[in-house]
Structure formats: structure tokens, C-alpha cells
Motif scaffolding. Structure first.
Motif, PDB file in Angstrom:
ATOM      1  N   ARG A 239      11.950   9.198   1.772  1.00  0.00           N
ATOM      2  CA  ARG A 239      11.689   9.240   0.327  1.00  0.00           C
ATOM      3  C   ARG A 239      10.852  10.455  -0.027  1.00  0.00           C
ATOM      4  O   ARG A 239      11.093  11.131  -1.023  1.00  0.00           O
ATOM      5  CB  ARG A 239      10.967   7.959  -0.111  1.00  0.00           C
ATOM      6  N   ASP A 240       9.849  10.741   0.824  1.00  0.00           N
ATOM      7  CA  ASP A 240       8.984  11.895   0.559  1.00  0.00           C
ATOM      8  C   ASP A 240       9.779  13.190   0.609  1.00  0.00           C
ATOM      9  O   ASP A 240       9.585  14.084  -0.218  1.00  0.00           O
ATOM     10  CB  ASP A 240       7.849  11.939   1.595  1.00  0.00           C
ATOM     11  N   VAL A 241      10.662  13.295   1.598  1.00  0.00           N
ATOM     12  CA  VAL A 241      11.471  14.518   1.731  1.00  0.00           C
ATOM     13  C   VAL A 241      12.382  14.682   0.517  1.00  0.00           C
ATOM     14  O   VAL A 241      12.494  15.769  -0.056  1.00  0.00           O
ATOM     15  CB  VAL A 241      12.293  14.469   3.040  1.00  0.00           C
TER      16      VAL A 241
ATOM     17  N   SER B  95      11.588  -0.008   9.943  1.00  0.00           N
ATOM     18  CA  SER B  95      11.983   1.297   9.422  1.00  0.00           C
ATOM     19  C   SER B  95      11.084   1.760   8.287  1.00  0.00           C
ATOM     20  O   SER B  95      11.409   2.706   7.589  1.00  0.00           O
ATOM     21  CB  SER B  95      13.424   1.229   8.921  1.00  0.00           C
ATOM     22  N   LEU B  96       9.937   1.094   8.116  1.00  0.00           N
ATOM     23  CA  LEU B  96       9.060   1.413   6.997  1.00  0.00           C
ATOM     24  C   LEU B  96       8.643   2.877   6.993  1.00  0.00           C
ATOM     25  O   LEU B  96       8.747   3.576   5.989  1.00  0.00           O
ATOM     26  CB  LEU B  96       7.825   0.507   7.081  1.00  0.00           C
ATOM     27  N   MET B  97       8.209   3.375   8.154  1.00  0.00           N
ATOM     28  CA  MET B  97       7.692   4.738   8.236  1.00  0.00           C
ATOM     29  C   MET B  97       8.792   5.749   7.921  1.00  0.00           C
ATOM     30  O   MET B  97       8.579   6.691   7.156  1.00  0.00           O
ATOM     31  CB  MET B  97       7.140   4.987   9.636  1.00  0.00           C
ATOM     32  N   PHE B  98       9.982   5.530   8.496  1.00  0.00           N
ATOM     33  CA  PHE B  98      11.064   6.502   8.306  1.00  0.00           C
ATOM     34  C   PHE B  98      11.580   6.469   6.871  1.00  0.00           C
ATOM     35  O   PHE B  98      11.921   7.503   6.315  1.00  0.00           O
ATOM     36  CB  PHE B  98      12.194   6.228   9.296  1.00  0.00           C
TER      37      PHE B  98
ATOM     38  N   ARG C  94       0.835  -1.204   0.000  1.00  0.00           N
ATOM     39  CA  ARG C  94       0.000   0.000   0.000  1.00  0.00           C
ATOM     40  C   ARG C  94       0.860   1.240   0.000  1.00  0.00           C
ATOM     41  O   ARG C  94       0.607   2.187  -0.724  1.00  0.00           O
ATOM     42  CB  ARG C  94      -0.927  -0.004   1.219  1.00  0.00           C
ATOM     43  N   VAL C  95       1.892   1.251   0.826  1.00  0.00           N
ATOM     44  CA  VAL C  95       2.766   2.414   0.915  1.00  0.00           C
ATOM     45  C   VAL C  95       3.462   2.647  -0.411  1.00  0.00           C
ATOM     46  O   VAL C  95       3.540   3.762  -0.908  1.00  0.00           O
ATOM     47  CB  VAL C  95       3.797   2.216   2.043  1.00  0.00           C
ATOM     48  N   GLN C  96       3.929   1.582  -1.046  1.00  0.00           N
ATOM     49  CA  GLN C  96       4.619   1.745  -2.319  1.00  0.00           C
ATOM     50  C   GLN C  96       3.673   2.272  -3.384  1.00  0.00           C
ATOM     51  O   GLN C  96       4.024   3.107  -4.192  1.00  0.00           O
ATOM     52  CB  GLN C  96       5.209   0.413  -2.749  1.00  0.00           C
ATOM     53  N   GLN C  97       2.427   1.769  -3.350  1.00  0.00           N
ATOM     54  CA  GLN C  97       1.448   2.214  -4.317  1.00  0.00           C
ATOM     55  C   GLN C  97       1.181   3.699  -4.133  1.00  0.00           C
ATOM     56  O   GLN C  97       1.138   4.459  -5.073  1.00  0.00           O
ATOM     57  CB  GLN C  97       0.166   1.429  -4.062  1.00  0.00           C
ATOM     58  N   TRP C  98       1.038   4.122  -2.894  1.00  0.00           N
ATOM     59  CA  TRP C  98       0.742   5.521  -2.593  1.00  0.00           C
ATOM     60  C   TRP C  98       1.897   6.422  -2.997  1.00  0.00           C
ATOM     61  O   TRP C  98       1.707   7.472  -3.596  1.00  0.00           O
ATOM     62  CB  TRP C  98       0.460   5.651  -1.093  1.00  0.00           C
ATOM     63  N   GLY C  99       3.095   5.985  -2.682  1.00  0.00           N
ATOM     64  CA  GLY C  99       4.258   6.814  -2.990  1.00  0.00           C
ATOM     65  C   GLY C  99       4.712   6.693  -4.439  1.00  0.00           C
ATOM     66  O   GLY C  99       5.567   7.426  -4.880  1.00  0.00           O
TER      67      GLY C  99
ATOM     68  N   ARG D 224      13.708  17.332  -4.602  1.00  0.00           N
ATOM     69  CA  ARG D 224      13.948  17.240  -6.054  1.00  0.00           C
ATOM     70  C   ARG D 224      12.965  18.121  -6.810  1.00  0.00           C
ATOM     71  O   ARG D 224      13.339  18.848  -7.738  1.00  0.00           O
ATOM     72  CB  ARG D 224      13.805  15.781  -6.512  1.00  0.00           C
ATOM     73  N   MET D 225      11.701  18.082  -6.390  1.00  0.00           N
ATOM     74  CA  MET D 225      10.689  18.908  -7.057  1.00  0.00           C
ATOM     75  C   MET D 225      11.000  20.394  -6.888  1.00  0.00           C
ATOM     76  O   MET D 225      10.801  21.195  -7.790  1.00  0.00           O
ATOM     77  CB  MET D 225       9.295  18.613  -6.466  1.00  0.00           C
ATOM     78  N   PHE D 226      11.501  20.727  -5.712  1.00  0.00           N
ATOM     79  CA  PHE D 226      11.840  22.128  -5.426  1.00  0.00           C
ATOM     80  C   PHE D 226      12.930  22.608  -6.368  1.00  0.00           C
ATOM     81  O   PHE D 226      12.862  23.711  -6.920  1.00  0.00           O
ATOM     82  CB  PHE D 226      12.288  22.245  -3.965  1.00  0.00           C
ATOM     83  N   VAL D 227      13.938  21.756  -6.559  1.00  0.00           N
ATOM     84  CA  VAL D 227      15.051  22.146  -7.432  1.00  0.00           C
ATOM     85  C   VAL D 227      14.597  22.211  -8.888  1.00  0.00           C
ATOM     86  O   VAL D 227      14.972  23.117  -9.633  1.00  0.00           O
ATOM     87  CB  VAL D 227      16.218  21.138  -7.266  1.00  0.00           C
TER      88      VAL D 227
END
Lengths: 281, 107
Positions: A101-103, A93-96, A77-82, A108-111
Motif C-alpha cells: 500500500r505504501d509503495v 501478510s499484514l506487513m507485506f 494501529r497500522v490502519q491508523q498510521w497509514g 500515485r504521489m509521484f505521478v
């Protein structure tokens, strides 16, 4: 033509687990349809062919296993969402990992498109600021109680007339005296009037916010003085001494002339409009 | 028949049948039944449960295909990982059967 999909869907919903996965429904429907067609090709009457097809749905425990096998795991589910490629993830360590990855993705989007990022940040800033401002007003006006004891018992009298039904916050001395005598209606009545005062005894002239109040104003509002006393009933009368109560920040911060003790003023007068007032306490 | 022996073998049989080419669930169920002459008949639910488990493990991939005049079906094919897994299972199965044969053979 039978609606095998609806039959399969209803059966799966009946055995629990909520809305079934569409893939399971359609795949079972295709399977039942094939069993039905083959049965008829083998010479079975429609009812018998349909019964053979429906037999597939007669094992609720096994159907539950199908649904469990299709249910995505937390990791999936997490992989699908991300929308990230599948990578080995350790359970703890799934949450971290997801957060990291989100950060990284955000940076990357910011740059890649800084203008968009700045616009998004500006919109967020504005939104948060507006919300904070609105909440501050709502909190002050509606949520936070007034800083007076029994604030719900304090009322504000307005004078109304035929010409001014909305009323205005004023009363003549005679009317105020009338309010004070209505002890069956109110416990006590106090009057106040805001004013601007000119203070010229400091190192530079200042205009101060002040007010003229009746002697029982402090009692009604539950206010006490840090030092000295509040007004007496005699001081309400005309042509009596004009007594001033200073706010604590005022007399702590203004460089009034004093010799040693903060109570021994060298000049105990405050210029208030054109009148001289005696400092008290 | 072979209730205990069948347990856990459905996935291996499915992998073996998919090694011959893409197939849909109904075809797989029929092939197992036909080739074993009815001795290895699995309930349909078990076939799909095994397929979904194999898909989740990345050993097979399902894809909807529609042919003219036919209801669309989901065809499954082996992935490279599935092919490697099948080779491993075949090897293990042969070793297991050989070991059992040795024990069962009268001394």
C-alpha cells in the motif's frame, strides 16, 4: 467541584499500563460526576454521594479490562498510521500488504506531483551524498587506523621557533642526525620529502609522485618490497648511487622496455628531475 | 444474581438499548438496572468494556456531545452492522430460551 478526571486518571495509572486512554478517563469522569449528582439529588450528603461515585474505581481487574478493550490492535494501529480505509487483512501478510500500500501510495504521489517528487529525491540524494562524504572523511581520519604496524607509536617531529611557534615539518640534515642519535627517546628516526618526478622513457612523458626517504624509512613504516631490496645505510650518504624503488602499480603498468623477463630492463635508468637514477631489483 | 447467565449478555443488552436511540454509558447502566428491577446490574467497568469491544467490532459508534450547562458525554449509536448483529442475537436468544424451556418443562 471535584476533579473527577484527575481522580480517574490517577487511579488508572496506579493499576498499571502507563498513561490511560483520554477517552476512558473522560468517560469514567462523566460517569462519576453523574453518579455524584444523582446521589445528591436523592438527598445523600456530599461525602456519601462522592463515595458512591468513587466505588466505580474499586475493581482494578475490571478497570484493566476497560483499558485492554480500548487499546488498539496491531491491525488498527497500522490502519491508523497509514490512514487507509479498513480492509480485511490476514495476519501473516499484514506487513507485506502495508508495504505494498505504501509503495502504491508513493507511486500515485509521484505521478500526481512529479516536481515535488523530483525535489524530494534530489534532496535525499544530496543528503545521502553529503553524509557519505562526511563519513568517508571521519572514517579515514578518525576511525580507520593507519596502515602501519604500531601506528600509535609513530610520531611526527615538527621544528618550532619563537617566530613560528606552530612549527613546520622540516629539519636540516644535522638536526635529523641529532634526532637519530636520541635513541633513549625514540626507537628510530626516519626522514622523508615528497617530490614530483619527470618520467620520459615511456611512450609519452609523465609526471610522477615520488619521495626521497632515508634508508630506515621502510623499516620504520613496516613496509617491505615485493621484489628486490630497500635502501642501505651507505646509500644515505652524499655522492653515493641514486637508487630508486618503484611502486608495484608503476612497473606493472608502464610499458618499460624489457626483453622477456620483467627484471632485465633494457634501459635501467629513470629520469628523475635532472639526475639519472639506477633502477634496483 | 444470574452471575453465570449474565456472562456474555451485556453486549446484547447494550445493542438492544441502543436500538432505541443513542445513549451514553451512564444511561445504559441505569436503564439495564431499572428495566431489570435491579436483577441485571452490571459493574460500570463491564458496561464500558462492552461498549469499547462493540465499537472496535464496528457494531456501535461513539461520539462526544456537549449540551449547554452539562458535562460532555460520549453517546453511542448502532451502526448498520450493529443492527444486523442485534437481530441475529435476538433470534439466537429466542431459539436458546425456547430450547432450554423445552428441556426444563416437566414431561
Amino acid at each position: 467541584m471535584r476533579d473527577w478526571a484527575s481522580i480517574a486518571r490517577e487511579r488508572l495509572m496506579a493499576i498499571g499500563g502507563g498513561e490511560p486512554d483520554p477517552t476512558i478517563v473522560e468517560e469514567l469522569a462523566a460517569h462519576m460526576s453523574a453518579v455524584f449528582d444523582d446521589g445528591r439529588e436523592d438527598g445523600l450528603p456530599d461525602d456519601a454521594a462522592a463515595a458512591a461515585a468513587l466505588r466505580i474505581l474499586e475493581a482494578p481487574d475490571l478497570l484493566k479490562n476497560i483499558m485492554a478493550a480500548r487499546r488498539p490492535t496491531t491491525r488498527a494501529r497500522v490502519q491508523q498510521w497509514g490512514r487507509q480505509p479498513a480492509v480485511p487483512v490476514q495476519k501473516g501478510s499484514l506487513m507485506f500488504d502495508t508495504m505494498a500500500r505504501d509503495v502504491k501510495h508513493a507511486l500515485r504521489m509521484f505521478v500526481q506531483s512529479p516536481a515535488f517528487a523530483f525535489a524530494a529525491v534530489a534532496a535525499l540524494t544530496l543528503g545521502i551524498a553529503v553524509n557519505t562524504a562526511i563519513f568517508s572523511v571521519v572514517n579515514a581520519v578518525l576511525l580507520r587506523p593507519l596502515p602501519f604496524p604500531d601506528a600509535d607509536r609513530i610520531v611526527f617531529f615538527m621544528s618550532t621557533s619563537q617566530n613560528n611557534p606552530a612549527g613546520f615539518p622540516a629539519a636540516s640534515p644535522a638536526k635529523f642526525g641529532h634526532f637519530q642519535r636520541q635513541t633513549e627517546v625514540t626507537e628510530m628516526a626516519a626522514a622523508f620529502n615528497s617530490a614530483l618526478l619527470n618520467y620520459t622513457d615511456g611512450s609519452f612523458p609523465e609526471q610522477l609522485r615520488g619521495g626521497r626517504v632515508s634508508s630506515n624509512f621502510f623499516g620504520l613504516m613496516g613496509a617491505t618490497t615485493v621484489l628486490g631490496r630497500t635502501f642501505t645505510a651507505e646509500e644515505d650518504r652524499p655522492r653515493c648511487d641514486k637508487v630508486v624503488i618503484l611502486s608495484e602499480p608503476f612497473w606493472r603498468t608502464r610499458p618499460l622496455r624489457r626483453s622477456g623477463s620483467r627484471f632485465s630492463w633494457t634501459r635501467n635508468r629513470l629520469m628523475a628531475g635532472t639526475s639519472f637514477s639506477r633502477l634496483d631489483g | 444474581m444470574f452471575v453465570e447467565l449474565k456472562k456474555g449478555s451485556a453486549e446484547t443488552l447494550i445493542l438492544a438499548l441502543l436500538d432505541e436511540g443513542p445513549r451514553h454509558g451512564y444511561e445504559l447502566a441505569k436503564l439495564i438496572d431499572d428495566r431489570s428491577r435491579g436483577q441485571l446490574s452490571f459493574h460500570v467497568a463491564n458496561v464500558y468494556t462492552s461498549l469499547y469491544k462493540l465499537e472496535r467490532a464496528g457494531l456501535v459508534v461513539g461520539r462526544w456531545l456537549e449540551k449547554a450547562g452539562q458535562r460532555r458525554r460520549r453517546f453511542y449509536r448502532l451502526t448498520p452492522a450493529g443492527r444486523r448483529q442485534l437481530a441475529l442475537r435476538r433470534e439466537n436468544w429466542r431459539a436458546f430460551v425456547g430450547a432450554v424451556d423445552i428441556v426444563l418443562k416437566p414431561a
